[in-house]
Design a protein around this motif. Structure first.
Motif, short mmCIF file in Angstrom:
data_model
loop_
_atom_site.label_atom_id
_atom_site.label_comp_id
_atom_site.label_asym_id
_atom_site.label_seq_id
_atom_site.Cartn_x
_atom_site.Cartn_y
_atom_site.Cartn_z
N PHE A 1 0.90 -1.33 -0.09
CA PHE A 1 0.09 0.13 -0.05
C PHE A 1 0.85 1.25 0.08
O PHE A 1 0.30 2.56 -0.57
N ALA A 2 1.99 1.28 0.71
CA ALA A 2 2.60 2.70 0.87
C ALA A 2 3.14 3.03 -0.33
O ALA A 2 3.13 4.38 -0.58
N LEU A 3 3.98 2.32 -1.23
CA LEU A 3 4.37 2.86 -2.54
C LEU A 3 3.25 3.48 -3.52
O LEU A 3 3.40 4.52 -3.98
N LEU A 4 2.15 2.69 -3.24
CA LEU A 4 0.85 3.05 -4.29
C LEU A 4 0.48 4.68 -3.70
O LEU A 4 0.01 5.35 -4.46
N MET A 5 0.38 4.67 -2.37
CA MET A 5 0.06 6.05 -1.88
C MET A 5 1.09 7.10 -2.21
O MET A 5 0.67 8.03 -2.47
N ARG B 1 2.00 9.55 7.86
CA ARG B 1 0.68 10.05 8.30
C ARG B 1 -0.53 9.98 7.33
O ARG B 1 -1.31 10.83 7.43
N TRP B 2 -0.52 8.66 6.68
CA TRP B 2 -1.65 8.44 5.88
C TRP B 2 -2.98 8.47 6.51
O TRP B 2 -2.82 8.14 7.63
N THR B 3 -3.99 8.76 5.57
CA THR B 3 -5.36 8.26 6.37
C THR B 3 -6.12 7.22 5.78
O THR B 3 -5.80 6.81 4.67
N ALA B 4 -7.18 7.00 6.39
CA ALA B 4 -8.18 5.90 5.85
C ALA B 4 -8.70 6.39 4.45
O ALA B 4 -8.55 5.59 3.32
N ASP B 5 -8.75 7.57 4.13
CA ASP B 5 -9.32 8.01 2.78
C ASP B 5 -8.12 7.69 1.59
O ASP B 5 -8.38 7.11 0.68
N ASP B 6 -6.72 8.23 2.13
CA ASP B 6 -5.79 7.50 1.15
C ASP B 6 -5.78 6.19 1.00
O ASP B 6 -5.25 5.86 -0.36
N PHE B 7 -5.95 5.32 1.93
CA PHE B 7 -6.07 3.58 1.66
C PHE B 7 -7.20 3.58 0.51
O PHE B 7 -6.69 3.01 -0.20
N HIS B 8 -8.16 4.14 0.82
CA HIS B 8 -9.41 3.70 -0.08
C HIS B 8 -9.31 4.38 -1.61
O HIS B 8 -9.85 3.71 -2.36
N THR B 9 -8.59 5.41 -1.38
CA THR B 9 -8.25 6.01 -2.65
C THR B 9 -7.40 5.02 -3.67
O THR B 9 -7.56 4.83 -4.87
N VAL B 10 -6.32 4.57 -2.98
CA VAL B 10 -5.43 3.44 -3.64
C VAL B 10 -6.37 2.46 -4.21
O VAL B 10 -6.17 1.82 -5.27
N CYS B 11 -7.11 1.82 -3.16
CA CYS B 11 -7.97 0.61 -3.47
C CYS B 11 -8.83 0.78 -4.89
O CYS B 11 -9.05 0.16 -5.63
#
Length: 396
Positions: free
Chosen positions: A212-216, A225-235
């Motif tokens: 996940f980190a590289l994609l973010m 300091r990534w957020t849940a929104d950042d994660f779901h955007t990547v997904c």
């Protein structure tokens, strides 16, 4: 000290199987109660180190130097035993973070010893051990080399400020590997993976914590300091690419086979693997994207109720001597957590070994370090939700 030539064995990471979150690990940490938590006063056992000169060390396969003619011999470890009189039972029993968690967690949650004095696991899993109180604080007075030589960029991860409970064994970079000759151009950005000439020729890592980190970072996110929104955007982005047929598949370390065969032209990859692939195919390149890449570690920890804590602390400190760290780096080819080892390697008589001192994937230069970041770990409250979504996308 005479250093051996670069290890020609396959990378230690080629043996791993990717697991996307670990039901046992995630469920235990996120169940809303803390019966498994061990308070600081209940973590130590009587230390037998002064009279019982031994320790048991659990590590991953292919993660230590071996003798050219007899792979059962481990020169740096034998040198430590000879110098200190401490016998080390070195057990290559860790093949997956979640699997090993499941193996020793029953003892730790029930306040029992694990039979191990030292373990090495990935920092995202170390974070769970630290949160649960399953590891002991180290005595840095016994570890002057760690205090002096530990890479400043690795000194204070969010899950263990000041590295009180963990010490990096080796470090590495998750970036992009590609075949420059077959592709016919450079890759400089994460978004380059979505180019039309790569359709069906891209792989991503299947493990949530690995991918996940590289994609973010490709989206310009500060992964500290990534957020849940950042994660779901990547997904959302990855789901779209899966639907378009851009991604050939999600892999563990078998991306190495796909890249070598030409079935895949570009993929998420680990820096240490690529160093070894380049020995056979110089057309394979590793890139830290302009947006940045993830710097990670696999770290040493002393589990609760270990009976040889002082012996374990001495062994850790031995591997932070620059000469010893250089000998290890010449074999494992990951980012060395002891920058002072670079000068030792540079003076090696073997040209191939000496060349590693100039390899930024072993000793990142200033320009590369500016693009590396350590991701904050996935919290216990986030893990179940995030693993469920990612695993559905990756087909786990």
């Amino acid at each position: 000290m005479a250093l051996p030539p670069m290890n020609s064995q396959p990378s230690r990471r080629t043996l791993l199987r990717a697991v996307g979150g670990g039901a046992l690990a995630g469920g235990l940490a996120g169940c809303g109660v803390r019966p498994a938590y061990v308070s600081p006063g209940d973590r130590a056992a009587a230390d037998l180190s002064a009279t019982d000169k031994r320790l048991t060390w659990a590590n991953w396969p292919l993660y230590i130097d071996t003798d050219d003619e007899d792979a059962r011999r481990r020169p740096t470890l034998e040198a430590f035993e000879k110098r200190t009189g401490i016998a080390v039972d070195y057990v290559e029993e860790i093949n997956d973070n979640d699997e090993f968690f499941g193996k020793i967690s029953p003892a730790l949650m029930n306040h029992q010893g694990t039979g191990r004095d030292l373990i090495v696991i990935s920092d995202w899993m170390c974070a769970r051990f630290v949160r649960l109180g399953w590891v002991q604080e180290m005595d840095r007075a016994r570890q002057p080399n760690v205090t002096k030589y530990l890479d400043p960029q690795l000194r204070s991860p969010a899950f263990d400020p000041g590295r009180k409970y963990t010490v990096p064994w080796q470090s590495g970079i998750t970036g992009i590997a590609y075949n420059h000759r077959r592709l016919g151009r450079e890759i400089r950005h994460v978004s380059d993976l979505w180019a039309s000439d790569l359709k069906g020729r891209v792989t991503l890592l299947s493990g949530l914590d690995e991918a996940f980190a590289l994609l973010m970072q490709g989206n310009g996110v500060d992964i500290t300091r990534w957020t849940a929104d950042d994660f779901h955007t990547v997904c959302d982005q990855v789901e779209k690419q899966v639907g378009k047929g851009q991604i050939r598949r999600f892999t563990g370390n078998d991306y190495i086979k796909d890249l070598s065969s030409g079935d895949v032209l570009a993929c998420q990859a680990y820096s240490g693997d690529v160093i070894q692939l380049q020995a056979d195919d110089p057309d394979i390149r590793f890139v830290v994207p302009e947006e940045g890449a993830e710097l990670w570690s696999e770290s040493l920890m002393i589990p609760n109720l270990a009976r040889h804590k002082t012996n374990a602390e001495r062994l850790i400190d031995c591997y932070y001597e620059p000469e010893v760290a250089a000998e290890l780096a010449a074999w494992v080819n990951y980012v060395c957590p002891v920058p002072a080892a670079q000068d030792v390697l540079a003076s090696a008589k073997d040209e191939e070994t000496a060349a590693l001192a100039e390899d930024p994937l072993v000793f990142p230069d200033t320009a590369m370090r500016e693009r590396l970041a350590i991701a904050r770990d996935i919290t216990s409250g986030e893990r179940a939700e995030f693993a469920k979504r990612w695993n559905a996308i990756a087909g786990l």
